[in-house]
Scaffold this active site. Structure first.
Site, PDB file in Angstrom:
ATOM      1  N   ASP A 127       0.832  -1.192   0.000  1.00 15.93           N
ATOM      2  CA  ASP A 127       0.000   0.000   0.000  1.00 15.93           C
ATOM      3  C   ASP A 127       0.876   1.255   0.000  1.00 15.93           C
ATOM      4  OD1 ASP A 127      -2.118   1.661   0.112  1.00 15.93           O
ATOM      5  OD2 ASP A 127      -2.769   1.132   2.131  1.00 15.93           O
ATOM      6  N   CYS A 187     -22.450  -9.180   3.806  1.00 19.61           N
ATOM      7  CA  CYS A 187     -21.637  -7.975   3.979  1.00 19.61           C
ATOM      8  C   CYS A 187     -22.422  -6.733   3.546  1.00 19.61           C
ATOM      9  CB  CYS A 187     -20.321  -8.091   3.226  1.00 19.61           C
ATOM     10  SG  CYS A 187     -20.493  -8.529   1.485  1.00 19.61           S
ATOM     11  N   CYS A 237     -18.311  -5.591   7.839  1.00 21.94           N
ATOM     12  CA  CYS A 237     -18.579  -6.445   6.672  1.00 21.94           C
ATOM     13  C   CYS A 237     -17.597  -7.613   6.595  1.00 21.94           C
ATOM     14  CB  CYS A 237     -18.580  -5.627   5.380  1.00 21.94           C
ATOM     15  SG  CYS A 237     -17.052  -4.753   5.036  1.00 21.94           S
ATOM     16  N   CYS A 241     -18.694 -12.227   7.377  1.00 20.69           N
ATOM     17  CA  CYS A 241     -18.430 -13.071   6.205  1.00 20.69           C
ATOM     18  C   CYS A 241     -18.236 -14.531   6.630  1.00 20.69           C
ATOM     19  CB  CYS A 241     -17.196 -12.572   5.455  1.00 20.69           C
ATOM     20  SG  CYS A 241     -16.816 -13.605   4.022  1.00 20.69           S
TER      21      CYS A 241
HETATM   22  C1  B12 Z   1      -8.443   3.329  -0.804  1.00 22.15           C
HETATM   23  C2  B12 Z   1      -8.447   2.154   0.141  1.00 22.15           C
HETATM   24  C3  B12 Z   1      -9.463   2.077   1.081  1.00 22.15           C
HETATM   25  C4  B12 Z   1     -10.684   2.978   1.029  1.00 22.15           C
HETATM   26  C5  B12 Z   1     -11.608   2.494  -0.115  1.00 22.15           C
HETATM   27  C6  B12 Z   1     -11.879   0.976  -0.059  1.00 22.15           C
HETATM   28  C7  B12 Z   1     -12.218   0.336  -1.383  1.00 22.15           C
HETATM   29  N1  B12 Z   1     -12.948  -0.744  -1.313  1.00 22.15           N
HETATM   30  O1  B12 Z   1     -11.796   0.805  -2.430  1.00 22.15           O
HETATM   31  C8  B12 Z   1     -11.261   2.825   2.463  1.00 22.15           C
HETATM   32  C9  B12 Z   1     -10.676   3.918   3.342  1.00 22.15           C
HETATM   33  C10 B12 Z   1     -12.784   2.874   2.591  1.00 22.15           C
HETATM   34  C11 B12 Z   1     -10.652   1.479   2.866  1.00 22.15           C
HETATM   35  C12 B12 Z   1     -11.198   0.660   3.838  1.00 22.15           C
HETATM   36  C13 B12 Z   1     -10.653  -0.563   4.218  1.00 22.15           C
HETATM   37  N2  B12 Z   1      -9.465  -1.058   3.847  1.00 22.15           N
HETATM   38 CO1  B12 Z   1      -8.364  -0.279   2.430  1.00 22.15          CO
HETATM   39  N3  B12 Z   1      -7.296   0.234   0.954  1.00 22.15           N
HETATM   40  C14 B12 Z   1      -7.430   1.172   0.076  1.00 22.15           C
HETATM   41  C15 B12 Z   1      -6.325   1.083  -0.982  1.00 22.15           C
HETATM   42  C16 B12 Z   1      -5.243   2.132  -0.662  1.00 22.15           C
HETATM   43  C17 B12 Z   1      -6.786   1.255  -2.423  1.00 22.15           C
HETATM   44  C18 B12 Z   1      -8.054   0.448  -2.796  1.00 22.15           C
HETATM   45  C19 B12 Z   1      -8.531   0.785  -4.173  1.00 22.15           C
HETATM   46  O2  B12 Z   1      -7.763   0.734  -5.115  1.00 22.15           O
HETATM   47  N4  B12 Z   1      -9.798   1.160  -4.292  1.00 22.15           N
HETATM   48  C20 B12 Z   1     -10.378   1.517  -5.595  1.00 22.15           C
HETATM   49  C21 B12 Z   1     -11.520   0.566  -5.885  1.00 22.15           C
HETATM   50  C22 B12 Z   1     -12.265   1.016  -7.153  1.00 22.15           C
HETATM   51  O3  B12 Z   1     -10.899  -0.681  -6.152  1.00 22.15           O
HETATM   52  P1  B12 Z   1     -11.530  -2.048  -5.721  1.00 22.15           P
HETATM   53  O4  B12 Z   1     -12.219  -1.967  -4.442  1.00 22.15           O
HETATM   54  O5  B12 Z   1     -10.504  -3.120  -5.864  1.00 22.15           O
HETATM   55  O6  B12 Z   1     -12.613  -2.082  -6.886  1.00 22.15           O
HETATM   56  C23 B12 Z   1     -12.583  -2.971  -7.902  1.00 22.15           C
HETATM   57  C24 B12 Z   1     -13.882  -3.763  -7.791  1.00 22.15           C
HETATM   58  O7  B12 Z   1     -14.938  -2.889  -7.481  1.00 22.15           O
HETATM   59  C25 B12 Z   1     -13.907  -4.308  -9.126  1.00 22.15           C
HETATM   60  N5  B12 Z   1     -15.203  -4.687  -9.600  1.00 22.15           N
HETATM   61  C26 B12 Z   1     -16.170  -3.964 -10.148  1.00 22.15           C
HETATM   62  N6  B12 Z   1     -17.164  -4.760 -10.546  1.00 22.15           N
HETATM   63  C27 B12 Z   1     -16.819  -6.029 -10.251  1.00 22.15           C
HETATM   64  C28 B12 Z   1     -17.467  -7.227 -10.431  1.00 22.15           C
HETATM   65  C29 B12 Z   1     -16.854  -8.409 -10.005  1.00 22.15           C
HETATM   66  C30 B12 Z   1     -17.547  -9.696 -10.239  1.00 22.15           C
HETATM   67  C31 B12 Z   1     -15.586  -8.358  -9.342  1.00 22.15           C
HETATM   68  C32 B12 Z   1     -14.913  -9.589  -8.833  1.00 22.15           C
HETATM   69  C33 B12 Z   1     -14.945  -7.114  -9.146  1.00 22.15           C
HETATM   70  C34 B12 Z   1     -15.582  -5.977  -9.622  1.00 22.15           C
HETATM   71  O8  B12 Z   1     -13.348  -3.365 -10.034  1.00 22.15           O
HETATM   72  C35 B12 Z   1     -12.720  -2.323  -9.295  1.00 22.15           C
HETATM   73  C36 B12 Z   1     -11.426  -1.926  -9.982  1.00 22.15           C
HETATM   74  O9  B12 Z   1     -10.605  -3.025 -10.221  1.00 22.15           O
HETATM   75  C37 B12 Z   1      -5.807  -0.388  -0.763  1.00 22.15           C
HETATM   76  C38 B12 Z   1      -4.330  -0.598  -1.020  1.00 22.15           C
HETATM   77  C39 B12 Z   1      -4.041  -0.543  -2.497  1.00 22.15           C
HETATM   78  N7  B12 Z   1      -3.033   0.239  -2.860  1.00 22.15           N
HETATM   79  O10 B12 Z   1      -4.713  -1.176  -3.294  1.00 22.15           O
HETATM   80  C40 B12 Z   1      -6.187  -0.670   0.736  1.00 22.15           C
HETATM   81  C41 B12 Z   1      -6.672  -2.068   1.075  1.00 22.15           C
HETATM   82  C42 B12 Z   1      -7.691  -2.462   0.036  1.00 22.15           C
HETATM   83  N8  B12 Z   1      -7.381  -1.869   2.342  1.00 22.15           N
HETATM   84  C43 B12 Z   1      -7.295  -2.858   3.162  1.00 22.15           C
HETATM   85  C44 B12 Z   1      -8.016  -2.956   4.395  1.00 22.15           C
HETATM   86  C45 B12 Z   1      -7.531  -3.998   5.392  1.00 22.15           C
HETATM   87  C46 B12 Z   1      -9.133  -2.127   4.637  1.00 22.15           C
HETATM   88  C47 B12 Z   1     -10.171  -2.255   5.770  1.00 22.15           C
HETATM   89  C48 B12 Z   1     -10.528  -3.689   6.172  1.00 22.15           C
HETATM   90  C49 B12 Z   1      -9.634  -1.486   7.029  1.00 22.15           C
HETATM   91  C50 B12 Z   1     -10.646  -1.357   8.174  1.00 22.15           C
HETATM   92  N9  B12 Z   1     -10.920  -2.409   8.903  1.00 22.15           N
HETATM   93  O11 B12 Z   1     -11.145  -0.290   8.417  1.00 22.15           O
HETATM   94  C51 B12 Z   1     -11.377  -1.482   5.155  1.00 22.15           C
HETATM   95  C52 B12 Z   1     -12.318  -2.409   4.385  1.00 22.15           C
HETATM   96  C53 B12 Z   1     -13.485  -1.693   3.762  1.00 22.15           C
HETATM   97  C54 B12 Z   1     -14.003  -2.430   2.534  1.00 22.15           C
HETATM   98  N10 B12 Z   1     -15.136  -3.116   2.652  1.00 22.15           N
HETATM   99  O12 B12 Z   1     -13.365  -2.361   1.474  1.00 22.15           O
HETATM  100  C55 B12 Z   1      -6.428  -3.977   2.600  1.00 22.15           C
HETATM  101  C56 B12 Z   1      -7.328  -5.115   2.109  1.00 22.15           C
HETATM  102  C57 B12 Z   1      -6.725  -6.504   2.240  1.00 22.15           C
HETATM  103  C58 B12 Z   1      -7.619  -7.541   1.595  1.00 22.15           C
HETATM  104  N11 B12 Z   1      -7.579  -8.754   2.116  1.00 22.15           N
HETATM  105  O13 B12 Z   1      -8.333  -7.272   0.651  1.00 22.15           O
HETATM  106  C59 B12 Z   1      -5.657  -3.221   1.410  1.00 22.15           C
HETATM  107  C60 B12 Z   1      -5.376  -4.079   0.187  1.00 22.15           C
HETATM  108  C61 B12 Z   1      -4.322  -2.714   2.019  1.00 22.15           C
HETATM  109  C62 B12 Z   1      -3.282  -3.834   2.160  1.00 22.15           C
HETATM  110  N12 B12 Z   1      -2.164  -3.717   1.460  1.00 22.15           N
HETATM  111  O14 B12 Z   1      -3.446  -4.798   2.851  1.00 22.15           O
HETATM  112  N13 B12 Z   1      -9.550   1.186   2.112  1.00 22.15           N
HETATM  113  S1  SF4 Z   2     -19.157 -14.559   1.163  1.00 19.98           S
HETATM  114 FE1  SF4 Z   2     -18.356 -12.830   2.368  1.00 19.98          FE
HETATM  115  S2  SF4 Z   2     -17.694 -11.317   0.842  1.00 19.98           S
HETATM  116 FE2  SF4 Z   2     -18.998 -12.815  -0.228  1.00 19.98          FE
HETATM  117  S3  SF4 Z   2     -21.018 -11.872  -0.150  1.00 19.98           S
HETATM  118 FE3  SF4 Z   2     -20.889 -13.211   1.651  1.00 19.98          FE
HETATM  119  S4  SF4 Z   2     -20.185 -11.871   3.312  1.00 19.98           S
HETATM  120 FE4  SF4 Z   2     -19.792 -10.805   1.371  1.00 19.98          FE
HETATM  121  S1  SF4 Z   3     -16.054  -1.328   6.522  1.00 27.40           S
HETATM  122 FE1  SF4 Z   3     -18.001  -0.942   7.631  1.00 27.40          FE
HETATM  123  S2  SF4 Z   3     -18.830   0.925   6.708  1.00 27.40           S
HETATM  124 FE2  SF4 Z   3     -17.220   0.165   5.309  1.00 27.40          FE
HETATM  125  S3  SF4 Z   3     -18.294  -1.111   3.832  1.00 27.40           S
HETATM  126 FE3  SF4 Z   3     -17.662  -2.504   5.491  1.00 27.40          FE
HETATM  127  S4  SF4 Z   3     -19.407  -2.508   6.934  1.00 27.40           S
HETATM  128 FE4  SF4 Z   3     -19.685  -0.767   5.560  1.00 27.40          FE
END
Ligand code: B12
Ligand code: SF4
Ligand code: SF4
Length: 340
Positions: A127, A187, A237, A241
């Protein structure tokens, strides 16, 4: 003598296992990361005030632009699961102990040493760079992206930090695994703020993790009650799971939960005491004002009359962010008492 790509991969897996890294996978550098979805997410402003996410999207969706020599991306997981300690105010499990960036990066650097001996040009990331980490981890076969967007592994669930190494070595690549979320929507249903707007889509602006960690200004009033007792981040969320049921406790001593003063006492932290309390923790990044903002929101939701004196002092804080949230918390506690 130089190893074959397969032998080199086996060596990486051995070293990773010694370092406690699992699972391990390899992705081609030019795999499909759903760049179009990412761009749409940015266009719609779903990244909120994380302006750094929008910087150079071309680079973020194409690892080859980050390191032109790169041919593969190695992906690693590090299990961080452990139960949360009982206390007022919940801290997300990823932040209970030492900052994972440092812990994981140190391990990746050890693996880079090995790759360098084999003639590789390498760059490690936790990250810390422009990578779409979850889609890349999925391409490397570490698991699939669940409907809450987290990378989900059939054995370890979602409690995995992700780390990556871009390398010029042509190691044998893995195949992605099948999505096994099925008809589950737990979730999506549990999210207090409805931040998962559709399967696999998260509007960061609504996510409690964003609101309590990344967002710099006042917490929008519409979200304050919904935040409940989430002090820093949110695991709701993940907690529901079904794949996370079998999670094993992390063996990483650095992630052991730290003990902190009660919320009421936390309100008395000055800048220096804040930094001393959170040294080495990811919470330190928040700085005092945002931390106390969060403390006030949680006290507004779970506090009692006994918290009012400390909140009244905070309401006089020269920082308007703290003062306004403290005043809000006083209003909430007082209204609850009056309604009883
Ligand atoms: C910005 C960010 C956040 C933001 C936005 C989260 C998000 N979901 O994007 C916020 C602050 C909310 C956040 C929260 C959390 N985060 Co964060 N975050 C990041 C970061 C820096 C970038 C993520 C990103 O690129 N987002 C942009 C979105 C558009 O990307 P995406 O979610 O992958 O979206 C893709 C899907 O939507 C997909 N998609 C669309 N349609 C479809 C359909 C299908 C069928 C599929 C499969 C996919 C798909 O396409 C999109 C683009 O590829 C990463 C590290 C990194 N550099 O990647 C860590 C990272 C994702 N975070 C992490 C963690 C641990 C968390 C939290 C659990 C922390 C917490 N407990 O508070 C939460 C979880 C919230 C959640 N439900 O996601 C870990 C996740 C580890 C893992 N096992 O996945 C990461 C990878 C950091 C790390 N190196 O470990 N995070
Ligand atoms: S298996 Fe986990 S990640 Fe998949 S829809 Fe259910 S709660 Fe969400
Ligand atoms: S981390 Fe909490 S607020 Fe964010 S998507 Fe998951 S349940 Fe919702």
């Amino acid at each position: 003598m130089q190893k074959s790509p397969r032998q080199c991969r086996e060596e990486v897996e051995r070293r990773a296992a010694e370092l406690g890294l699992a699972p391990v996978g390899v992705a081609p550098v030019d795999g499909d990361v759903r760049a179009g979805e990412f761009r749409r997410w940015l266009m719609e402003g779903q990244h909120g005030d994380m302006a750094w996410m929008a910087r150079d999207p071309e680079r973020r969706t194409s690892p080859a632009r980050v390191l032109p020599e790169a041919r593969r991306v190695l992906a690693f997981g590090l299990n961080y699961y452990q139960p949360e300690p009982e206390r007022r105010g919940r801290i997300a499990k990823y932040a209970l102990g030492k900052d994972y960036h440092k812990v994981l990066l140190k391990k990746l650097k050890r693996i880079c040493e090995l790759l360098r001996e084999e003639g590789g040009v390498n760059r490690p990331y936790v990250d810390t760079g422009p990578l779409l980490e979850k889609p890349i981890a999925a391409l490397a076969g570490l698991g699939w992206q669940g409907k809450n967007t987290m990378l989900l592994n059939g054995e370890d669930g979602q409690w995995l930090f992700l780390g990556f190494i871009l390398t010029s070595l042509p190691l044998p690549a893995d195949e992605p695994v099948r999505d096994r979320c099925g008809s589950c929507t737990r979730c999506i249903d549990v999210c207090p703020t409805r931040a998962i707007t559709a399967p696999y889509q998260l509007d960061a602006r609504k996510c409690i993790s964003y609101l309590t960690i990344e967002h710099k200004g006042p917490i929008p009033p519409a979200y304050r009650r919904l935040i409940g007792d989430h002090l820093y981040g949110c695991d709701d969320c993940l907690d529901v799971c079904p794949w996370n049921k079998w999670a094993r406790r992390t063996r990483e001593a650095a992630f052991s939960p730290r003990l902190y003063p009660d919320l009421r006492d936390m309100l008395a932290l000055d800048e220096e005491a804040f930094h001393a309390t959170f040294a080495g923790s990811p919470i330190r990044r928040l700085k005092r004002a945002r931390w106390l903002r969060n403390v006030c929101v949680v006290l507004g939701n779970v506090g009692t009359a006994e918290d009012l004196p400390a909140l009244r002092t905070a309401a006089g804080d020269p920082d308007p962010l703290i003062a306004e949230h403290a005043a809000w918390a006083i209003g909430e506690i007082t209204a609850r008492a009056a309604a009883r």
